[in-house]
Design an enzyme around this catalytic site. Structure first.
Site, PDB file in Angstrom:
ATOM      1  N   SER A  87      -4.013   3.271  -5.714  1.00 45.72           N
ATOM      2  CA  SER A  87      -2.774   3.054  -6.029  1.00 45.72           C
ATOM      3  C   SER A  87      -2.329   3.276  -7.689  1.00 45.72           C
ATOM      4  CB  SER A  87      -1.816   2.275  -5.369  1.00 45.72           C
ATOM      5  OG  SER A  87      -1.837   1.610  -4.224  1.00 45.72           O
TER       6      SER A  87
HETATM    7  N1  SAH Z   1      -4.805  -0.549  -1.300  1.00 48.78           N
HETATM    8  C1  SAH Z   1      -5.674   0.046  -1.557  1.00 48.78           C
HETATM    9  C2  SAH Z   1      -4.663   1.646  -1.452  1.00 48.78           C
HETATM   10  C3  SAH Z   1      -4.906   1.976  -0.380  1.00 48.78           C
HETATM   11  S1  SAH Z   1      -3.952   3.087   0.204  1.00 48.78           S
HETATM   12  C4  SAH Z   1      -6.916  -0.182  -3.298  1.00 48.78           C
HETATM   13  O1  SAH Z   1      -6.364  -0.862  -3.728  1.00 48.78           O
HETATM   14  O2  SAH Z   1      -7.203   0.915  -3.350  1.00 48.78           O
HETATM   15  C5  SAH Z   1      -3.258   2.371   2.085  1.00 48.78           C
HETATM   16  C6  SAH Z   1      -4.856   2.379   2.819  1.00 48.78           C
HETATM   17  O3  SAH Z   1      -3.631   1.348   3.841  1.00 48.78           O
HETATM   18  C7  SAH Z   1      -5.256   3.230   3.652  1.00 48.78           C
HETATM   19  O4  SAH Z   1      -6.817   3.332   3.044  1.00 48.78           O
HETATM   20  C8  SAH Z   1      -5.552   3.509   4.719  1.00 48.78           C
HETATM   21  O5  SAH Z   1      -6.339   3.648   5.632  1.00 48.78           O
HETATM   22  C9  SAH Z   1      -5.025   1.741   5.029  1.00 48.78           C
HETATM   23  N2  SAH Z   1      -4.204   1.590   5.815  1.00 48.78           N
HETATM   24  C10 SAH Z   1      -3.320   2.599   6.734  1.00 48.78           C
HETATM   25  N3  SAH Z   1      -2.609   1.919   7.995  1.00 48.78           N
HETATM   26  C11 SAH Z   1      -2.696   0.698   8.300  1.00 48.78           C
HETATM   27  C12 SAH Z   1      -2.462  -0.355   9.467  1.00 48.78           C
HETATM   28  N4  SAH Z   1      -2.394  -0.180   9.903  1.00 48.78           N
HETATM   29  N5  SAH Z   1      -3.727  -1.476   9.588  1.00 48.78           N
HETATM   30  C13 SAH Z   1      -4.355  -1.318   7.569  1.00 48.78           C
HETATM   31  N6  SAH Z   1      -4.443  -0.139   6.897  1.00 48.78           N
HETATM   32  C14 SAH Z   1      -4.247   0.850   7.217  1.00 48.78           C
END
Ligand code: SAH
Length: 239
Positions: A87
């Site tokens: 993000s």
């Molecule tokens: N917080 C992260 C950004 C994440 S982007 C950072 O600091 O880098 C969102 C993430 O959510 C992605 O890696 C994606 O694979 C994950 N995601 C999507 N659906 C999900 C689910 N049901 N459970 C866990 N993770 C999930």
């Protein structure tokens, strides 16, 4: 010829990694990080000293792929592989601030991604639990968090829609992927008085909302419009 290429590539890689770990590069990254905090975070109204200190401390460039290191402190999200993103720094700071965290809080993050948000949380709270559905990302983040010494951050590979029942209730929940509705298990796993920051809505029109649990009921405050990757299940279908 082929041998030369391999040798050349190896030399370039070694030089590159030496450059990145040099005192000069560290100093440059620190200056970029300081500028990021001033211009993108403080100037936009983030005030919590603990959040600002964490944003100053965590080396965001460690959490992005090598090819994006020079853009690690820019004002936008960046790709981290597997079609996912880390993000924008301001959104990380904002979501963290609205959670109003205390050191003793137990926090759950859904969507570990690069592990950057988890590291920020790890600076602020004693225990952080984070769930990632994409195995390679989860494993990579777990290794990095381990290398950086975040013993208080536990990473699990799984479907975060379901939360992490054995460690519930959580004082705070932060969701960094977007479902169309707030998942019921996450509502249930929020402690009384707990706060949840979550982007909800359709992929082109999500709102970041803050939910606060009072006497079992969730109060809902709108924060800002946002755009996160969708929350998906193990088959890849969106929630
Ligand atoms: N917080 C992260 C950004 C994440 S982007 C950072 O600091 O880098 C969102 C993430 O959510 C992605 O890696 C994606 O694979 C994950 N995601 C999507 N659906 C999900 C689910 N049901 N459970 C866990 N993770 C999930």
């Amino acid at each position: 010829m082929r041998k030369m290429r391999v040798l050349e590539k190896t030399i370039v890689l070694v030089l590159l990694s030496m450059l990145l770990t040099s005192a000069w590069a560290q100093d440059l990254m620190e200056r970029l990080r300081e500028r990021m905090v001033k211009t993108q975070i403080e100037n936009r109204g983030i005030e919590d000293p603990a959040v600002l200190a964490a944003m100053r401390k965590v080396e965001r460039h460690r959490f992005v792929p090598a090819s994006y290191v020079s853009r690690a402190y820019d004002d936008h999200p960046l790709p981290i592989g597997e079609g996912q993103t880390i993000s924008q720094p301001y959104i990380v700071a904002l979501m963290t601030e609205v959670l109003n965290l205390e050191r003793s809080d137990k926090v759950l993050e859904i969507g570990t991604g690069s592990g950057y948000q988890a590291a920020i949380l790890g600076e602020l709270c004693d225990s952080v639990y984070t769930i990632e559905i994409v195995e390679v990302l989860g494993n990579r983040a777990a290794d990095l968090l381990d290398e950086l010494g975040y013993e208080n951050v536990k990473v699990k590979i799984g479907d975060g829609y379901k939360g992490w029942a054995e460690h519930a209730p959580f004082d705070a929940i932060i969701v960094t992927c977007s479902p169309t509705q707030v998942p019921q298990p996450l509502r249930d796993q929020l402690a009384e008085g707990g706060r949840m920051a979550i982007p909800v809505g359709e992929s082109d029109a999500q709102e970041l909302v803050l939910l606060t649990k009072r006497m079992g009921k969730l109060r809902r405050d709108l924060i800002i419009p946002v755009r996160f990757v969708p929350m998906v299940d193990s088959t890849g279908a969106t929630y």
